[in-house]
Design a protein around this motif. Structure first.
Motif, short mmCIF file in Angstrom:
data_model
loop_
_atom_site.label_atom_id
_atom_site.label_comp_id
_atom_site.label_asym_id
_atom_site.label_seq_id
_atom_site.Cartn_x
_atom_site.Cartn_y
_atom_site.Cartn_z
N CYS A 1 -50.65 16.38 1.75
CA CYS A 1 -49.35 16.60 1.29
C CYS A 1 -48.88 17.10 2.71
O CYS A 1 -49.43 17.79 3.42
CB CYS A 1 -49.62 17.72 0.26
SG CYS A 1 -50.10 17.14 -1.29
N GLY A 2 -47.49 17.08 2.80
CA GLY A 2 -46.43 17.68 3.50
C GLY A 2 -45.55 18.38 3.04
O GLY A 2 -45.03 17.92 1.90
N TYR A 3 -44.86 19.52 3.49
CA TYR A 3 -44.16 20.37 2.97
C TYR A 3 -42.89 20.75 3.88
O TYR A 3 -42.95 21.04 5.16
CB TYR A 3 -44.74 21.58 2.38
CG TYR A 3 -46.06 21.49 1.44
CD1 TYR A 3 -45.91 21.26 0.14
CD2 TYR A 3 -47.36 21.41 1.98
CE1 TYR A 3 -47.18 20.94 -0.80
CE2 TYR A 3 -48.29 21.20 1.30
CZ TYR A 3 -48.28 20.99 0.10
OH TYR A 3 -49.24 20.78 -0.96
N SER A 4 -41.65 21.01 3.09
CA SER A 4 -40.68 21.79 3.88
C SER A 4 -39.77 22.50 2.91
O SER A 4 -39.89 22.12 1.79
CB SER A 4 -39.80 20.53 4.92
OG SER A 4 -39.22 19.62 3.94
N PHE A 5 -38.94 23.42 3.74
CA PHE A 5 -38.03 24.16 2.56
C PHE A 5 -36.41 23.91 3.23
O PHE A 5 -36.31 23.68 4.29
CB PHE A 5 -38.31 25.53 2.77
CG PHE A 5 -39.75 25.84 2.25
CD1 PHE A 5 -40.05 26.29 0.97
CD2 PHE A 5 -41.02 25.93 3.22
CE1 PHE A 5 -41.25 26.38 0.53
CE2 PHE A 5 -42.19 26.08 2.42
CZ PHE A 5 -42.34 26.33 1.27
N ALA A 6 -35.73 23.83 1.98
CA ALA A 6 -34.22 23.91 2.28
C ALA A 6 -33.50 24.41 1.00
O ALA A 6 -34.03 24.20 -0.34
CB ALA A 6 -33.63 22.49 2.54
N ALA B 1 -33.64 21.38 14.91
CA ALA B 1 -34.11 20.30 13.79
C ALA B 1 -33.28 20.44 12.58
O ALA B 1 -33.18 19.17 12.06
CB ALA B 1 -35.55 20.86 13.74
N ASN B 2 -32.70 21.68 12.16
CA ASN B 2 -31.88 21.51 10.78
C ASN B 2 -30.86 20.68 10.96
O ASN B 2 -30.15 20.24 10.05
CB ASN B 2 -31.87 22.96 10.33
CG ASN B 2 -33.29 23.40 9.68
OD1 ASN B 2 -34.16 22.70 9.43
ND2 ASN B 2 -33.48 24.65 9.89
N GLY B 3 -29.90 20.71 12.15
CA GLY B 3 -28.81 20.36 12.47
C GLY B 3 -28.45 19.01 12.71
O GLY B 3 -27.29 18.36 12.61
N VAL B 4 -29.41 18.32 13.45
CA VAL B 4 -29.36 16.99 14.03
C VAL B 4 -30.15 15.92 13.40
O VAL B 4 -30.53 14.86 13.94
CB VAL B 4 -29.65 17.00 15.43
CG1 VAL B 4 -28.82 17.84 16.34
CG2 VAL B 4 -31.00 17.29 15.86
N GLY C 1 -37.12 29.18 12.79
CA GLY C 1 -38.07 28.46 11.76
C GLY C 1 -38.94 27.42 12.31
O GLY C 1 -39.13 27.46 13.58
N ALA C 2 -39.94 27.23 11.59
CA ALA C 2 -41.16 26.49 11.87
C ALA C 2 -40.90 25.12 12.67
O ALA C 2 -41.19 24.72 13.66
CB ALA C 2 -41.71 26.00 10.64
N ALA C 3 -39.63 24.22 12.24
CA ALA C 3 -39.40 23.12 12.76
C ALA C 3 -38.93 23.48 14.16
O ALA C 3 -39.41 22.76 15.52
CB ALA C 3 -38.27 22.28 12.36
N SER C 4 -37.93 24.16 14.51
CA SER C 4 -37.67 24.60 15.72
C SER C 4 -38.29 25.04 16.58
O SER C 4 -38.31 24.69 17.96
CB SER C 4 -36.09 25.32 15.68
OG SER C 4 -34.85 24.69 15.05
#
Length: 384
Positions: free
Chosen positions: A47-52, A283-286, A312-315
């Motif tokens: 599994c992979g997870y992300s939040f928004a 990462a969230n904006g582009v 955050g984790a992605a950036s």
């Protein structure tokens, strides 16, 4: 390995962050907010997870785009999946937004990292294990003892330096604050912070994006006198020509674009036009981690830094993977809130900072978020 399912779980959690009528975050009384967790599951049980926020991934988006493109695909073919989703944005960008695209792409990276038992920042290149953070303040407010005056900005800046920050970025007053926007108040706040922290702390200003050229030039010239490191988004970014003009008329670095759409494509145009000195992407904006890495590579090719927008984790994973980025943006910060306290759906924050102002890259597999699955299960309000 094939992707078997794509699911969204919406749950509640307590927060003391509230949004004003313009969408800016401020401290407030504790209330329940909603968060969505995207889960991508393979036929091998990985599994992979992300939040928004839930509004980013409404059921229509999940059914019409995510499941249509992802189910049956090999998750390691991440670039092909991302490009297929980008194709569906034509004519549907108001539904399949850059944020929604990022949401699913982050979960793919998380799945791959968890499968390989490797942090995502190392999959991306693994340039460093720690990065200096700048403290990014919330917007100015009208809360006594908060960020309601230039002196309060200065007092908070002193506390941030004592905490370990070697750089601070101000977000000054914006509507619906009664007197905002006001270039002179912005400059007063910047001057108060410089006086409070001395000459050795790097300072930046994220300006209100509806200032005119003359107002932006005035603020920029004052920031030069205060030895600020960069000036960010004082005008509408849709007007690239305005930023070309501003960059030509200021010696302080102009950073951008932050909120402009177009992924790496629009940022290539900004580089060619000379509209900024430091490139900007998050990462969230582009549209995800991958296009942010493309922006960073683009900047490096032209000898430019790429300052990654947002925490955050992605950036953080991107910052850990590239050379041409000086700082990690840690925030948003306010005197009335405790940043280091994790949200209820996390066991710990992904970006703890040491006493010297460094954030150490998480070593957990995937994006490194320490998810409290039991809490999410207990407070789930819907599944799709």
């Amino acid at each position: 390995m094939k992707i078997e399912s794509v699911n969204v779980t919406v749950f509640t959690y307590p927060t003391r962050r509230v949004s004003d009528s313009a969408g800016h975050s401020h401290p407030g009384p504790e209330s329940l907010a909603k968060m969505a967790m995207l889960t991508i599951t393979t036929d091998e049980g990985d599994c992979g997870y992300s939040f928004a926020p839930p509004e980013v991934v409404r059921p229509y988006v999940v059914n019409a785009f995510f499941r249509k493109v992802l189910v049956g695909q090999d998750p390691f073919n991440r670039e092909r999946i991302w490009q297929d989703l980008v194709h569906w944005q034509r004519g549907s960008a108001h539904q399949l937004t850059e944020r929604a695209l990022s949401f699913v792409e982050q979960a793919l990276w998380d799945l791959i990292g968890r499968k390989l038992k490797v942090p995502v920042y190392k999959l991306l290149g693994g340039f460093r294990d720690k990065v200096p953070a700048y403290g990014s303040t919330m917007c100015g407010d009208e809360l006594e003892g908060g960020l309601s005056t230039p002196d309060e900005f200065g007092q908070f800046a002193e506390k941030l330096v004592a905490r370990g920050y070697k750089a601070i970025k101000l977000h000054t007053w914006m509507p619906p604050v009664a007197f905002a926007p006001d270039p002179k108040m912005d400059v007063k706040a910047c001057a108060a912070v410089r006086e409070a922290v001395g000459p050795d702390i790097d300072l930046m200003l994220d300006g209100y994006h509806w200032y005119s050229r003359s107002q932006a030039l005035y603020i920029g010239k004052e920031l030069e006198k205060l030895n600020f490191a960069w000036f960010e988004e004082p005008m509408e970014e849709e007007s690239m020509a305005s930023y070309v003009w501003l960059s030509e008329n200021l010696s302080i670095d102009v950073v951008g674009p932050e909120s402009l759409g177009g992924k790496h494509h629009s940022r290539a145009d900004w580089v060619k036009a000379g509209a900024c000195d430091i490139l900007r992407a998050g990462a969230n904006g582009v549209g995800g981690i991958s296009p942010t890495m493309k922006v960073a590579a683009l900047a490096e090719s032209f000898g430019m830094d790429c300052e990654v927008h947002g925490n955050g984790a992605a950036s953080l994973a991107v910052v850990g993977a590239i050379r041409n980025c000086r700082w990690y943006e840690r925030g948003l910060l306010h005197p009335f809130l405790e940043y280091d306290e994790p949200a209820a759906y996390l066991n710990s924050i992904v970006d703890p900072m040491d006493a010297d102002g460094f954030v150490h890259l998480p070593q957990r597999p995937g994006l490194g978020e320490d998810i409290n699955f039991e809490y999410i299960e207990t407070h789930t309000i819907s599944r799709d």
